[in-house]
Write an enzyme that holds these catalytic residues in place. Structure first.
Site, PDB file in Angstrom:
ATOM      1  N   CYS A  88      29.473  36.139  55.272  1.00 28.87           N
ATOM      2  CA  CYS A  88      30.834  35.937  54.738  1.00 28.87           C
ATOM      3  C   CYS A  88      31.912  36.356  55.743  1.00 28.87           C
ATOM      4  CB  CYS A  88      31.018  36.726  53.446  1.00 28.87           C
ATOM      5  SG  CYS A  88      29.826  36.292  52.168  1.00 28.87           S
ATOM      6  N   HIS A 106      34.060  40.508  47.983  1.00 29.34           N
ATOM      7  CA  HIS A 106      33.391  39.286  47.522  1.00 29.34           C
ATOM      8  C   HIS A 106      32.409  39.686  46.426  1.00 29.34           C
ATOM      9  CE1 HIS A 106      31.163  35.645  47.266  1.00 29.34           C
ATOM     10  NE2 HIS A 106      30.174  35.989  48.068  1.00 29.34           N
ATOM     11  N   HIS A 108      29.652  38.391  43.207  1.00 25.96           N
ATOM     12  CA  HIS A 108      28.873  37.345  42.535  1.00 25.96           C
ATOM     13  C   HIS A 108      28.901  37.624  41.039  1.00 25.96           C
ATOM     14  CE1 HIS A 108      26.155  35.868  46.106  1.00 25.96           C
ATOM     15  NE2 HIS A 108      27.448  35.848  46.402  1.00 25.96           N
ATOM     16  N   GLU A 130      47.844  41.342  29.296  1.00 28.51           N
ATOM     17  CA  GLU A 130      48.294  42.606  29.901  1.00 28.51           C
ATOM     18  C   GLU A 130      47.708  42.816  31.305  1.00 28.51           C
ATOM     19  OE1 GLU A 130      50.600  44.500  28.907  1.00 28.51           O
ATOM     20  OE2 GLU A 130      50.307  46.390  30.011  1.00 28.51           O
ATOM     21  N   HIS A 186      29.293  30.300  42.490  1.00 33.46           N
ATOM     22  CA  HIS A 186      28.987  31.271  43.542  1.00 33.46           C
ATOM     23  C   HIS A 186      29.642  32.628  43.255  1.00 33.46           C
ATOM     24  CE1 HIS A 186      28.765  32.075  48.191  1.00 33.46           C
ATOM     25  NE2 HIS A 186      28.761  33.204  47.493  1.00 33.46           N
TER      26      HIS A 186
END
Ligand SMILES: CSCCC(=O)C(=O)COP(=O)(O)O
Ligand SMILES: [Zn+2]
Length: 224
Positions: A88, A106, A108, A130, A186
């Protein structure tokens, strides 16, 4: 390459080499970084801290981390072979280069993935909640209001993470105020000025993804 061990050696609990393992453990408990998926990257000035690829993220220690130079993408510090930086990395670099972010998370998270299935179009939209107040406007850094409409772009997944780089950059250009990009089937990438802001926003986004999916299941419109 010199080991540059000093770049990942610190007794300061707020040093990126200490924070990344701690956050990965925390996010593993939330189901965000299981099965080696997901990750955390932190930037300090021109130095970018990156976890190794394909490693159980909840077991990472400071000595496992890569340190890269933002301006050149040069690896300044690497753990012993055969470790490679997270796949990534180009997506984390998008957040640093295009948004001057201080961190990128990141996940999942099943909440994020389900949201990309329930919202089959190019965006996720929710308003009048909120937890929207925990998200910042990308262009100004100001917090949103509960009645603001939150829009998160969704891009399509690809076989390899680096193949998402251009689509993520295009989504960021089309949505200058977003601090997140969803990847269908993903997960999600969230960035912010600091790791603290990024963590808070990731928690709020995740809550809102879950809320929207549940609302739709009940026949309620999250964007109404
Ligand atoms: C089962 S994880 C597949 C790769 C992925 O999506 C991810 O987020 C982790 O990539 P990394 O290279 O950091 O292990
Ligand atoms: Zn992933």
């Amino acid at each position: 390459m010199a080991d540059n061990l000093d770049l990942v050696t610190s007794s300061d609990p707020l040093h990126p080499s200490q924070l990344i393992p701690e956050l990965c453990q925390l996010f593993y408990q939330l189901g965000w970084t299981t099965g080696t998926g997901g990750g955390v990257s932190i930037r300090v000035d021109n130095l970018v801290y990156i976890a190794p690829s394909g490693i159980q993220k909840e077991r990472i220690i400071p000595l496992d981390l890569f340190v890269m130079e933002l301006s050149t993408s040069r690896v300044l510090r690497a753990p012993p072979a055969p470790a490679t930086p997270s796949s990534c990395t180009p997506l984390f670099f998008n957040s640093y280069r295009l948004r001057n972010a201080g961190a990128c998370i990141h996940t999942h998270s099943p909440h994020a993935v389900l949201a990309t299935l329930v919202y089959s179009g190019p965006t996720f939209t929710i308003r009048n909640q909120e937890m929207i107040k925990g998200i910042r406007q990308g262009t100004t850094g100001r917090g949103l209001q509960n009645h603001d409409t939150l829009v998160v772009p969704i891009i399509e997944n690809a076989p390899r993470e680096d193949q998402l780089t251009d689509a993520m950059a295009a989504a960021m250009a089309a949505h200058p105020d977003t601090c997140a990009v969803l990847v269908r089937r993903h997960g999600v990438f969230v960035w912010g000025a600091t790791w603290e802001q990024t963590k808070v926003m990731t928690e709020c986004y995740d809550y809102l993804f879950d809320m929207a999916v549940r609302m739709r299941h009940l026949g309620l419109d999250p964007a109404a």
